[in-house]
Design an enzyme around this catalytic site. Structure first.
Site, PDB file in Angstrom:
ATOM      1  CE  LYS B 183      -1.552   2.803   2.916  1.00  0.00           C
ATOM      2  NZ  LYS B 183      -1.809   4.060   2.276  1.00  0.00           N
ATOM      3  N   GLY B 235       6.806   4.251   8.460  1.00  0.00           N
ATOM      4  CA  GLY B 235       6.008   5.610   8.581  1.00  0.00           C
ATOM      5  C   GLY B 235       6.217   6.254  10.045  1.00  0.00           C
ATOM      6  CB  SER B 236       3.803   8.479  12.148  1.00  0.00           C
ATOM      7  OG  SER B 236       2.793   7.567  12.281  1.00  0.00           O
ATOM      8  CB  THR B 237       6.405   6.821  16.516  1.00  0.00           C
ATOM      9  OG1 THR B 237       8.121   6.977  15.851  1.00  0.00           O
ATOM     10  CG2 THR B 237       6.354   6.031  17.672  1.00  0.00           C
ATOM     11  N   GLY B 240       2.835   3.357  13.995  1.00  0.00           N
ATOM     12  CA  GLY B 240       3.633   2.084  14.149  1.00  0.00           C
ATOM     13  C   GLY B 240       3.239   1.305  15.315  1.00  0.00           C
ATOM     14  CD  GLU B 257      13.476   0.426   9.416  1.00  0.00           C
ATOM     15  OE1 GLU B 257      13.764   1.265  10.197  1.00  0.00           O
ATOM     16  OE2 GLU B 257      14.105  -0.507   9.110  1.00  0.00           O
ATOM     17  CB  CYS B 291      12.365   8.385   9.299  1.00  0.00           C
ATOM     18  SG  CYS B 291      13.271   7.440   8.040  1.00  0.00           S
ATOM     19  CD  GLU B 388       9.794  11.848  12.314  1.00  0.00           C
ATOM     20  OE1 GLU B 388       8.960  11.577  12.573  1.00  0.00           O
ATOM     21  OE2 GLU B 388      10.818  11.376  11.864  1.00  0.00           O
TER      22      GLU B 388
END
Lengths: 282, 477
Positions: B183, B235-237, B240, B257, B291, B388
């Site tokens: 995706k 992607g974003s924490t 995740g 990641e 990132c 971030e």
């Protein structure tokens, strides 16, 4: 008369902060001893001790860590008869079978002791990057590992999950088997009288049901071994671990065959690979 | 125009071979999705680029079924030496259509064409080449003599490096014998769909690679799909963590990641001009939407004024503007939402008392742009030092001793990357050892290579991508 044992936290043997104890029975129902029933506060103290011990243990040379683990095996050897009697009583097996378990446990510690100075060579690499750079990757310990020790295998299972944590340079907080904690308690005496620095291993006797959620959600725990967690509790523990992206080792729902040769899975699970780059030039 | 200015050098947008409509790629064919189509926007203009079909739940099922069939019937049983040839062919096709892909990536993402052309596309090709060579050598990877694939992998990737992140997911998955449903990000689906054409051209068996455009809901369905064996997310924490929660108790293998807040540490003996280049590259590469961006500059107090003077002078020379202009250094922010997030955090930085300085370069009147910005007088407690930002915004902190530098650098829940600048070799190695981060760049920054494992410590995620270590994510070991 049955003794009352304590916890092993930060190199000391404190009572549970809660003041609680619980009876430990042999497989045949005989009362063997009382063990401290650790509380959530004890988990926090143990994690704090493990965190404090982490820089020293992770910063020790691989050679030194190997020597310390060999020493643990030697001291275990000295208590062979005591371990065998405790394993036999706890697991309801013959004394020959228990002795075999103890010997296997000692061998397991020796096996992992020998890994301390080989992990880097086997898991690390010099990376042949397409450019004028020197790039290499080295495995480093993940940090504080929360270990839910196997419920059935009271000594061989315990050292099989604890030794890789230590060999890789991590510090650990271990929740022992609830019903079979005596070999773990004796192991804590071994650890205290070998060269393992205080806080590197912390052993809590008590129930995974009570202690595991606190370990899983603790922000200062970097990795979690679910081996001895009750299956119905595992999804909840994994969800709690996700709040701080804690690494979770998820073995099968039944206990592994601890007599089988361990692979590198647990060493990989508790290490982080660091890649370092530097330009090459004159 | 003064002597030092460049004439515009625009790349031709027509090279991108842009279509009005793009369709999902499922089971070897392009298909209309049952989801509501989305419009992919050109962030440099704010105008729609193309209409893109999206996947509904039924399409997720179809794609996973196709991937399962391919895994069981063609790709799984195929010898590694045969799989290798497909991967080599895909790598070649990426090279051959590199210019087209670079321009399309630039149009869809907003990144400068020189970065898409010189970094994204060649590195994506390199990942396929590298992993092509693994496909028939997995027995030598250190996971036993015959490591098995996991089955159907789900790859969910971000919008900052659309084709490169695709390569990071698809190349190792296929090399290890898995099939994949990918995706791409909602705002940057186009190169992933053109990649479907490459799969067709390479003769890849249907179902081995499937691409499902859509928003987070499509990703969530894919992650939760019972017939997916492995999830790889970049992607974003926050997302995740959500994925880790979703997979709790399922036994599915997961690699993450996630975000970062990298420190770029400049010691007083560093080569300052080179350090400035590295700091600029560290935070303004891809508009800071990286990132592993070096978003915290830690500079030794004794050289702070000199370094910051040089940094501001260098920032004044950065050209912000049309991403298709080959002279452009800083392109467009990927979306209006991202621009709003950057703006909000920068305002928070000002409100919390940090001093803002932004390059005086003119910004285009249309599109989503943000001036390269640096904050001085930053405290560790400020949001701009902790969160971030994912934009061209640098926070500067100072330190006095090496130990203080390390403790400030490590004072973050993240741990993806770090930079060290010093001429002293022993200090480089010491700092590299002390930093709790998955990648440490010493006297350089933002280097990537398929042979060099990449990934984070702590809340920057787990698992590695690249090299022998990266294969573990796609093998049943």
């Amino acid at each position: 008369m049955a003794k009352t044992y304590k916890l092993y936290v930060g190199g000391k043997f404190p009572r549970s902060e809660s003041g609680r104890v619980y009876p430990v029975h042999a497989a045949d129902g005989t009362l063997l001893a009382n063990a401290a029933l650790a509380s959530r506060k004890d988990v926090r103290d143990a994690v704090a001790a493990a965190r404090k011990a982490f820089p020293g243990w992770s910063g020790a040379t691989a050679y030194n860590r190997g020597q310390v683990l060999f020493r643990v095996a030697e001291v275990m050897e000295g208590r062979r008869a005591q371990f065998a009697a405790e394993v036999a009583a706890a697991e309801g097996i013959t004394s020959d079978a228990a002795s075999a378990q103890v010997d296997a446990a000692i061998d397991r510690v020796v096996w992992f002791a020998g890994w301390t100075d080989k992990i880097t060579g086997v898991l690390g690499a010099a990376n042949p990057v397409a450019g004028p750079y020197f790039s290499f990757s080295v495995p480093e310990p993940t940090g504080v590992v929360g270990v839910l020790a196997p419920q059935d295998s009271s000594l061989l299972g315990l050292v099989s999950v604890l030794a890789p944590v230590l060999a890789a340079g991590n510090t650990g907080v271990v929740v022992t088997s609830a019903q079979r904690p005596l070999p773990a308690i004796t192991l804590s005496e071994v650890l205290a009288t070998s060269d393992v620095p205080g806080g590197v291993v912390n052993l809590l006797t008590g129930t995974a049901e009570e202690l595991a959620p606190r370990l899983a959600s603790h922000a200062d725990v970097n990795a979690l071994d679910l081996t001895g967690a009750p299956p119905e509790l595992r999804p909840e523990l994994e969800r709690a671990a996700a709040d701080t992206v804690t690494r979770v080792l998820r073995p099968g729902r039944t206990e592994p065959d601890w007599t089988a040769a361990p692979g590198l899975e647990r060493l990989r699970a508790y290490t982080e690979l660091k890649t370092v780059w530097h330009p090459i030039g004159t | 125009m003064s002597f030092w200015e460049y004439a515009p050098a625009p790349e031709s947008a027509s090279v991108a071979n842009l279509h009005d409509r793009y369709r999902m790629f499922v089971d070897g064919e392009f298909a209309d999705g049952s989801g509501a189509p989305l419009k992919s926007i050109n962030p440099a203009t704010g105008e729609p680029l193309a209409e893109v079909a999206t996947a509904a739940e039924s399409d997720v099922d179809t794609a996973v079924r196709a991937a399962r069939n391919a895994f069981e019937r063609t790709w799984g049983p195929m010898p590694g030496s045969e799989r290798a040839k497909y991967l080599f062919r895909i790598a070649r096709l990426i090279q051959e259509r590199g210019r087209e892909l670079a321009v399309l990536e630039t149009l869809d993402n907003g990144k400068p064409i020189k970065e898409a052309r010189d970094t994204d596309i060649p590195t994506a090709a390199a990942h396929f080449f590298h992993h092509a060579g693994w496909a028939d050598k997995l027995g030598y990877a250190g996971y036993g003599p015959d490591p098995r694939p996991l089955g159907v992998a789900a790859g969910i990737i971000p919008w900052n490096f659309p084709l490169l992140m695709l390569a990071w997911k698809i190349a190792p998955a296929l090399a290890c014998g898995n099939t994949i449903v990918l995706k791409p990000a909602e705002t940057t689906p186009l190169t992933a769909l053109v990649f479907g054409e490459l799969c067709q051209e390479a003769g890849l068996p249907p179902g081995v690679v499937n691409v499902l455009p859509g928003a987070g809901d499509v990703g969530a369905r894919l992650v939760a799909h019972p017939d997916v064996d492995k999830v790889a997310f970049t992607g974003s924490t926050a997302v995740g963590k959500e994925i880790q929660r979703t997979l709790a108790g399922t036994g599915k293998k997961l690699t993450l990641e996630l975000g970062g807040k990298a420190a770029n540490i400049v010691f007083d003996d560093a080569p300052l001009d080179q350090a400035v280049e590295g700091v600029v590259n560290g935070i303004f590469f891809n508009q800071g939407q990286v990132c592993c961006a070096g978003s915290r500059l830690l500079v030794q107090e004794s050289v702070a004024d000199e370094l910051l003077g040089k940094l501001r002078a260098r920032m004044e020379t950065l050209r912000v503007g049309d991403p298709l202009d080959k002279n452009t250094d800083v392109g467009a922010i990927n979306s209006a939402e991202q621009l709003a997030r950057i703006t909000e955090l920068v305002e928070a930085g000002e409100a919390e008392g940090a001093s803002r300085w932004s390059s005086s370069c003119p910004l285009p009147e249309r599109g989503f742009f943000f001036s390269p910005t640096v904050f001085g007088e930053v405290q560790q407690s400020m949001r701009i030092a902790r969160e971030e930002i994912f934009g061209p915004v640098l926070s500067v902190l100072t330190f006095r001793t090496p130990d203080e530098a390390i403790s400030k650098a490590n004072n973050t829940p993240y741990g993806l990357s770090a930079g060290v600048w010093t001429e002293k070799g022993s200090r480089i190695l010491w700092a590299a050892q002390q930093l709790r981060a998955g990648v440490v760049w010493a006297n350089t920054f933002n280097r990537f290579d398929p042979t060099a494992p990449f990934g984070g410590y702590q809340e920057s995620g787990f698992g590695r991508e690249g090299g022998r270590a990266g294969l573990e994510a796609y093998l049943d070991v």
